[in-house]
Design a protein around this motif. Structure first.
Motif: not given
Length: 378
Positions: A63-69
């Protein structure tokens, strides 16, 4: 006209306000705009940024990767310097590159090796870098065996988590019974063996500790800048002996650091720490991120954060050689301004405002300060 560089630092250490200062004072005189996110609205990093935002809590790594992207796409980030969830982020480097963002961190294989200190010690031993004796401990019986083995060799035993950073969880084992002596003065890292064993036997889950001899000073942290071609561009040791700090270019520290950085592909900024075991330096820890004290290299005329950003942008700075070694110094605390409690904040010239977090009724918007480490001459 050369375009500005947009850099994002996610949930990072307070000391990285100095990292941000150095990016803005870069020798290329390039315009740098800094975005920062954090879970703590009182982080001085948020106040030092051009734009700032509170991070959502309780995101899984995916979920954090999606937020970061999403952050990179919306904010037009050129270079992302991840600390939180670094492992998950570097595994998706291709997706960030597709969004136009360079990730200033090593490849996932290198991050994985140094996430677990046992794996790290085994790996660096295989390339000839000395490490201290160590024991992996998961139970009270394991701990007793490790402590007795070390004490039989005349060493004082200590332990720390097998994974972790920043000295969190480090303790030194003592046989001295707990008494009022432990309750006078400042808190100590020394813990009586019997209390540790009792805690282990009552624990519902096993621990995962690394037990080793307590290593001696000096502690030397070698800051390395390594290109994607695995060649080290910069290696400078920062020495620590009690309060006194200094710098070194002695090969007994730099050579093993270079071997690790090049051998494992620790691209961009890493920090490799050594201490003394007997009469020789041994590896203590490897950080696959910029050290909190990296800015102290400015006392040697070096701007390591900017050289790393150049590398990430494909602009090779070449070999970065300190023009001089700075005088010995110490580290003291000093005030840094904080944001008003409403976040996110945007500089006036920045568009795309986001909804603010409401301020508590009792908040004082302009009077808070935070302390951060500053390097000052002795």
């Amino acid at each position: 006209m050369v375009s500005r560089v947009r850099v994002w630092l996610n949930r990072t250490y307070a000391e990285n306000v100095f990292f941000m200062d150095q990016l803005r004072r870069n020798p290329s005189d390039r315009a740098v705009e800094i975005h920062a996110t954090h879970g703590d609205p009182d982080s001085p990093v948020l106040a030092a940024a051009d734009t700032a935002e509170l991070e959502p809590e309780n995101l899984s790594p995916a979920g954090y990767v999606e937020y970061a992207l999403d952050q990179c796409a919306r904010r037009g980030i050129d270079v992302f310097v991840p600390r939180l969830h670094q492992s998950a982020i570097v595994a998706h480097r291709v997706e960030f590159e597709a969004a136009g963002t360079a990730v200033l961190a090593p490849p996932p294989e290198a991050v994985a090796v140094f996430h677990d200190k046992v794996i790290a010690y085994e790996a660096v031993q295989a390339i000839g870098v000395p490490v201290p004796p160590w024991y992996r401990v998961r139970s009270a019986d394991d701990l007793v065996a490790a402590v007795e083995e070390l004490e039989s060799g005349g060493h004082k035993a200590c332990f720390k988590p097998a994974s972790g950073a920043g000295g969190v969880g480090f303790r030194v084992i003592t046989r001295t019974p707990f008494s009022l002596m432990q309750l006078s003065g400042f808190p100590s890292p020394y813990v009586p063996l019997d209390l540790v064993l009792e805690a282990l036997r009552q624990a519902e889950e096993p621990v995962d500790w690394l037990v080793m001899p307590r290593l001696e000073q000096p502690e030397v942290s070698v800051d390395c800048l390594t290109g994607p071609d695995n060649r080290v561009r910069l290696a400078v040791g920062r020495t620590k002996n009690g309060r006194r700090r200094g710098f070194t270019l002695h090969e007994q520290w730099l050579d093993p650091a270079r071997r690790i950085a090049e051998g494992f592909g620790l691209h961009y900024l890493s920090n490799i720490q050594f201490r003394m075991f007997g009469d020789r330096p041994v590896l203590m820890d490897v950080n696959t991120r910029p050290a909190g004290g990296l800015h102290q290299l400015s006392l040697c005329g070096v701007n390591a954060p900017w050289a790393a950003v150049q590398l990430a942008l494909g602009e090779d700075p070449g070999d970065v050689v300190p023009p001089f070694l700075g005088q010995d110094y110490t580290v003291v605390s000093g005030p840094r301004p904080l944001r008003p409690v409403s976040l996110p904040h945007q500089r006036p010239e920045t568009t795309d405002p986001l909804p603010a977090v409401p301020a508590p009724p009792s908040a004082e918007p302009a009077d808070s300060v935070a302390s951060a480490a500053q390097a000052l001459p002795l």
